[in-house]
Design a protein around this motif. Structure first.
Motif, PDB file in Angstrom:
ATOM      1  N   ARG A   1     -61.177   5.512 -48.916  1.00  0.00           N
ATOM      2  CA  ARG A   1     -60.030   5.271 -48.043  1.00  0.00           C
ATOM      3  C   ARG A   1     -58.725   5.207 -48.840  1.00  0.00           C
ATOM      4  O   ARG A   1     -58.704   4.864 -50.015  1.00  0.00           O
ATOM      5  N   PHE A   2     -57.619   5.540 -48.157  1.00  0.00           N
ATOM      6  CA  PHE A   2     -56.306   5.252 -48.720  1.00  0.00           C
ATOM      7  C   PHE A   2     -56.192   3.737 -48.906  1.00  0.00           C
ATOM      8  O   PHE A   2     -56.729   2.961 -48.104  1.00  0.00           O
ATOM      9  N   ARG A   3     -55.472   3.339 -49.931  1.00  0.00           N
ATOM     10  CA  ARG A   3     -55.320   1.896 -50.189  1.00  0.00           C
ATOM     11  C   ARG A   3     -53.858   1.477 -50.115  1.00  0.00           C
ATOM     12  O   ARG A   3     -53.008   1.958 -50.867  1.00  0.00           O
ATOM     13  N   LEU A   4     -53.568   0.555 -49.199  1.00  0.00           N
ATOM     14  CA  LEU A   4     -52.292  -0.160 -49.169  1.00  0.00           C
ATOM     15  C   LEU A   4     -52.510  -1.487 -49.874  1.00  0.00           C
ATOM     16  O   LEU A   4     -53.516  -2.165 -49.627  1.00  0.00           O
ATOM     17  N   LEU A   5     -51.580  -1.863 -50.731  1.00  0.00           N
ATOM     18  CA  LEU A   5     -51.722  -3.093 -51.503  1.00  0.00           C
ATOM     19  C   LEU A   5     -50.566  -4.032 -51.220  1.00  0.00           C
ATOM     20  O   LEU A   5     -49.398  -3.647 -51.295  1.00  0.00           O
ATOM     21  N   GLY A   6     -50.904  -5.271 -50.866  1.00  0.00           N
ATOM     22  CA  GLY A   6     -49.916  -6.338 -50.752  1.00  0.00           C
ATOM     23  C   GLY A   6     -50.195  -7.381 -51.815  1.00  0.00           C
ATOM     24  O   GLY A   6     -51.354  -7.675 -52.118  1.00  0.00           O
ATOM     25  N   VAL A   7     -49.149  -7.958 -52.396  1.00  0.00           N
ATOM     26  CA  VAL A   7     -49.304  -8.905 -53.498  1.00  0.00           C
ATOM     27  C   VAL A   7     -48.427 -10.123 -53.245  1.00  0.00           C
ATOM     28  O   VAL A   7     -47.275  -9.996 -52.823  1.00  0.00           O
ATOM     29  N   GLY A   8     -48.987 -11.299 -53.520  1.00  0.00           N
ATOM     30  CA  GLY A   8     -48.199 -12.520 -53.409  1.00  0.00           C
ATOM     31  C   GLY A   8     -49.001 -13.652 -52.821  1.00  0.00           C
ATOM     32  O   GLY A   8     -50.136 -13.466 -52.355  1.00  0.00           O
ATOM     33  N   ASP A   9     -48.416 -14.841 -52.867  1.00  0.00           N
ATOM     34  CA  ASP A   9     -49.061 -15.985 -52.229  1.00  0.00           C
ATOM     35  C   ASP A   9     -49.322 -15.665 -50.767  1.00  0.00           C
ATOM     36  O   ASP A   9     -48.485 -15.045 -50.096  1.00  0.00           O
ATOM     37  N   ILE A  10     -50.471 -16.083 -50.278  1.00  0.00           N
ATOM     38  CA  ILE A  10     -50.764 -15.857 -48.859  1.00  0.00           C
ATOM     39  C   ILE A  10     -50.005 -16.912 -48.066  1.00  0.00           C
ATOM     40  O   ILE A  10     -50.457 -18.038 -47.868  1.00  0.00           O
ATOM     41  N   ALA A  11     -48.810 -16.533 -47.677  1.00  0.00           N
ATOM     42  CA  ALA A  11     -47.900 -17.419 -46.953  1.00  0.00           C
ATOM     43  C   ALA A  11     -47.196 -16.611 -45.876  1.00  0.00           C
ATOM     44  O   ALA A  11     -47.081 -15.390 -45.971  1.00  0.00           O
ATOM     45  N   VAL A  12     -46.723 -17.312 -44.855  1.00  0.00           N
ATOM     46  CA  VAL A  12     -46.157 -16.651 -43.673  1.00  0.00           C
ATOM     47  C   VAL A  12     -45.003 -15.729 -44.048  1.00  0.00           C
ATOM     48  O   VAL A  12     -44.864 -14.625 -43.512  1.00  0.00           O
ATOM     49  N   TYR A  13     -44.135 -16.158 -44.989  1.00  0.00           N
ATOM     50  CA  TYR A  13     -42.917 -15.380 -45.260  1.00  0.00           C
ATOM     51  C   TYR A  13     -43.191 -14.001 -45.843  1.00  0.00           C
ATOM     52  O   TYR A  13     -42.341 -13.125 -45.786  1.00  0.00           O
ATOM     53  N   HIS A  14     -44.388 -13.776 -46.411  1.00  0.00           N
ATOM     54  CA  HIS A  14     -44.711 -12.431 -46.914  1.00  0.00           C
ATOM     55  C   HIS A  14     -45.023 -11.452 -45.778  1.00  0.00           C
ATOM     56  O   HIS A  14     -44.995 -10.238 -45.992  1.00  0.00           O
ATOM     57  N   ARG A  15     -45.347 -11.963 -44.622  1.00  0.00           N
ATOM     58  CA  ARG A  15     -45.604 -11.160 -43.418  1.00  0.00           C
ATOM     59  C   ARG A  15     -46.631 -10.045 -43.663  1.00  0.00           C
ATOM     60  O   ARG A  15     -46.451  -8.900 -43.248  1.00  0.00           O
ATOM     61  N   PHE A  16     -47.739 -10.420 -44.299  1.00  0.00           N
ATOM     62  CA  PHE A  16     -48.847  -9.479 -44.451  1.00  0.00           C
ATOM     63  C   PHE A  16     -49.414  -9.065 -43.090  1.00  0.00           C
ATOM     64  O   PHE A  16     -50.015  -8.004 -42.957  1.00  0.00           O
TER      65      PHE A  16
ATOM     66  N   LEU B   1     -44.972   1.601 -39.477  1.00  0.00           N
ATOM     67  CA  LEU B   1     -46.065   2.553 -39.250  1.00  0.00           C
ATOM     68  C   LEU B   1     -45.608   3.982 -39.546  1.00  0.00           C
ATOM     69  O   LEU B   1     -46.330   4.759 -40.200  1.00  0.00           O
ATOM     70  N   ARG B   2     -44.414   4.349 -39.090  1.00  0.00           N
ATOM     71  CA  ARG B   2     -43.905   5.701 -39.349  1.00  0.00           C
ATOM     72  C   ARG B   2     -43.758   5.953 -40.843  1.00  0.00           C
ATOM     73  O   ARG B   2     -44.072   7.037 -41.345  1.00  0.00           O
ATOM     74  N   ALA B   3     -43.256   4.953 -41.561  1.00  0.00           N
ATOM     75  CA  ALA B   3     -43.065   5.116 -43.009  1.00  0.00           C
ATOM     76  C   ALA B   3     -44.398   5.298 -43.722  1.00  0.00           C
ATOM     77  O   ALA B   3     -44.531   6.153 -44.612  1.00  0.00           O
ATOM     78  N   ILE B   4     -45.392   4.509 -43.342  1.00  0.00           N
ATOM     79  CA  ILE B   4     -46.712   4.620 -43.982  1.00  0.00           C
ATOM     80  C   ILE B   4     -47.325   5.982 -43.685  1.00  0.00           C
ATOM     81  O   ILE B   4     -47.851   6.654 -44.586  1.00  0.00           O
ATOM     82  N   ARG B   5     -47.264   6.404 -42.436  1.00  0.00           N
ATOM     83  CA  ARG B   5     -47.819   7.715 -42.069  1.00  0.00           C
ATOM     84  C   ARG B   5     -47.131   8.837 -42.847  1.00  0.00           C
ATOM     85  O   ARG B   5     -47.774   9.758 -43.357  1.00  0.00           O
ATOM     86  N   HIS B   6     -45.816   8.754 -42.925  1.00  0.00           N
ATOM     87  CA  HIS B   6     -45.043   9.788 -43.618  1.00  0.00           C
ATOM     88  C   HIS B   6     -45.457   9.880 -45.089  1.00  0.00           C
ATOM     89  O   HIS B   6     -45.683  10.979 -45.621  1.00  0.00           O
ATOM     90  N   MET B   7     -45.595   8.733 -45.754  1.00  0.00           N
ATOM     91  CA  MET B   7     -45.903   8.752 -47.176  1.00  0.00           C
ATOM     92  C   MET B   7     -47.358   9.122 -47.441  1.00  0.00           C
ATOM     93  O   MET B   7     -47.651   9.891 -48.358  1.00  0.00           O
ATOM     94  N   LEU B   8     -48.282   8.612 -46.617  1.00  0.00           N
ATOM     95  CA  LEU B   8     -49.692   8.952 -46.827  1.00  0.00           C
ATOM     96  C   LEU B   8     -49.962  10.430 -46.549  1.00  0.00           C
ATOM     97  O   LEU B   8     -50.860  11.023 -47.147  1.00  0.00           O
ATOM     98  N   GLY B   9     -49.157  11.021 -45.681  1.00  0.00           N
ATOM     99  CA  GLY B   9     -49.358  12.420 -45.329  1.00  0.00           C
ATOM    100  C   GLY B   9     -48.798  13.414 -46.319  1.00  0.00           C
ATOM    101  O   GLY B   9     -48.954  14.630 -46.136  1.00  0.00           O
ATOM    102  N   ASP B  10     -48.155  12.934 -47.377  1.00  0.00           N
ATOM    103  CA  ASP B  10     -47.495  13.831 -48.334  1.00  0.00           C
ATOM    104  C   ASP B  10     -47.788  13.382 -49.763  1.00  0.00           C
ATOM    105  O   ASP B  10     -47.027  12.602 -50.353  1.00  0.00           O
TER     106      ASP B  10
END
Length: 338
Positions: free
Chosen positions: A154-169, A285-294
């Motif tokens: 699978r394609f991998r999206l990575l988020g990094v940081g403390d698991i806290a609300v302000y990161h908006r994972f 979502l549009r940004a992720i689709r655009h980048m994963l598609g190219d």
């Protein structure tokens, strides 16, 4: 120069101290315990005593409270006082009053980027008192070359940081159902006994993507994890120092980030990644689709990010910028470049 750092121990402070020492400065570090809104009289006295026999030429504080303590300890001695502005923004009138007092007592204020400059202007700090010095990244640790963490197809999206609300994972989790063959991996903690981690798991279950969301907890080899990602996402709702984006860029990985705080200075839109309005899942979502598609676009963004991280955000460059700010604070002039 003899420089006294005053602040809580941290990786960035250690890196800056080392880079300044490599440039020939004599740097000491007065460690500060995290404060709770009041200046510690014991700290003021400790600093005053430490600087009595051999005073530094520059005192560099790294928080509002340590800035005030440093200013009180220096008193009327001819020691230049420099403050690096913390990332936290408070709307408490008492905290803002402390911020204004500290800025009036120091000779130079260091801001990481445009968002902090505007914040300081709102506090009444003259533009001529502010120097923009970004945070740095260890571009020798975070590189495109080297082993990558194991991953599937699978394609991998990575988020990094403390698991806290302000990161908006949760924003990434919410759009994952519309993305085929994409997983979202989060590195940071705590995971167990963390209400936000539990909420993210419930959110993933609600959208039917629980099998594609992985909470790793703290990861020791972050360089390898960055290399395993197709995209690093930084989607906070409020101001941030953009450290994660810098590490991703140094690793040659493209970034999709919220257009807030230091991220707007660090990530160059459509050059090193994409900036999206905060809290806008459809745009994300549009940004992720655009980048994963190219794939070619991802490669180009990654290469440009690596170049930018090395050229602008190396600790050597940050230390050189900081040294010039010290000279402005101590002597009113900046040394010539070169």
């Amino acid at each position: 120069m003899r420089i006294a750092m005053v602040g809580e121990p941290s990786r960035p402070l250690t890196a800056l101290t080392s880079a300044l020492a490599a440039q020939g400065h004599q740097v000491s570090h007065e460690e500060v315990v995290p404060g709770h809104g009041e200046v510690d009289a014991g700290l003021v006295e400790r600093l005053r005593e430490s600087w009595r026999a051999e005073p530094p030429e520059v005192v560099h504080a790294h928080s509002w409270l340590s800035g005030m303590a440093s200013a009180l300890a220096v008193g009327d001695r001819s020691i230049a006082k420099v403050l690096t502005v913390p990332t936290t923004v408070s709307f408490d009138p008492e905290v803002q009053r402390l911020e204004r007092l500290v800025c009036r007592r120091v000779d130079r204020v260091l801001a990481a980027g445009g968002a902090q400059v505007r914040r300081l202007a709102a506090l009444g700090v003259p533009r001529g008192q502010i120097t923009v010095v970004p945070h740095g990244v260890d571009h020798q640790q975070f590189t495109p070359d080297g082993p990558a963490a194991a991953r599937g197809q699978r394609f991998r999206l990575l988020g990094v940081g403390d698991i806290a609300v302000y990161h908006r994972f949760d924003l990434i989790v919410s759009v994952l159902a519309a993305l085929n063959d994409v997983e979202f991996v989060i590195a940071g903690g705590p995971v167990h006994g963390n209400a936000e981690a539990e909420r993210l798991i419930r959110c993933a279950r609600h959208y039917g993507v629980e099998d594609r969301v992985r909470l790793l907890g703290p990861v020791e080899d972050m360089a390898a994890l960055y290399r395993s990602a197709d995209i690093v996402t930084c989607t906070p709702a409020r101001s941030t120092f953009a450290t994660i984006a810098l590490e991703a860029m140094a690793s040659g990985v493209p970034v999709i980030a919220s257009a807030v705080g230091g991220l707007t200075d660090t990530v160059v839109h459509e050059v090193t990644g994409l900036l999206v309005p905060p809290l806008r899942p459809a745009d994300l979502l549009r940004a992720i689709r655009h980048m994963l598609g190219d794939p070619a676009l991802r490669e180009a963004f990654g290469a440009a990010g690596r170049d930018r991280a090395c050229a602008r955000y190396s600790w050597e460059r940050v230390a050189a910028d900081t040294s010039r700010a010290y000279a402005r604070a101590a002597y009113g002039i900046a040394p010539a470049l070169g």
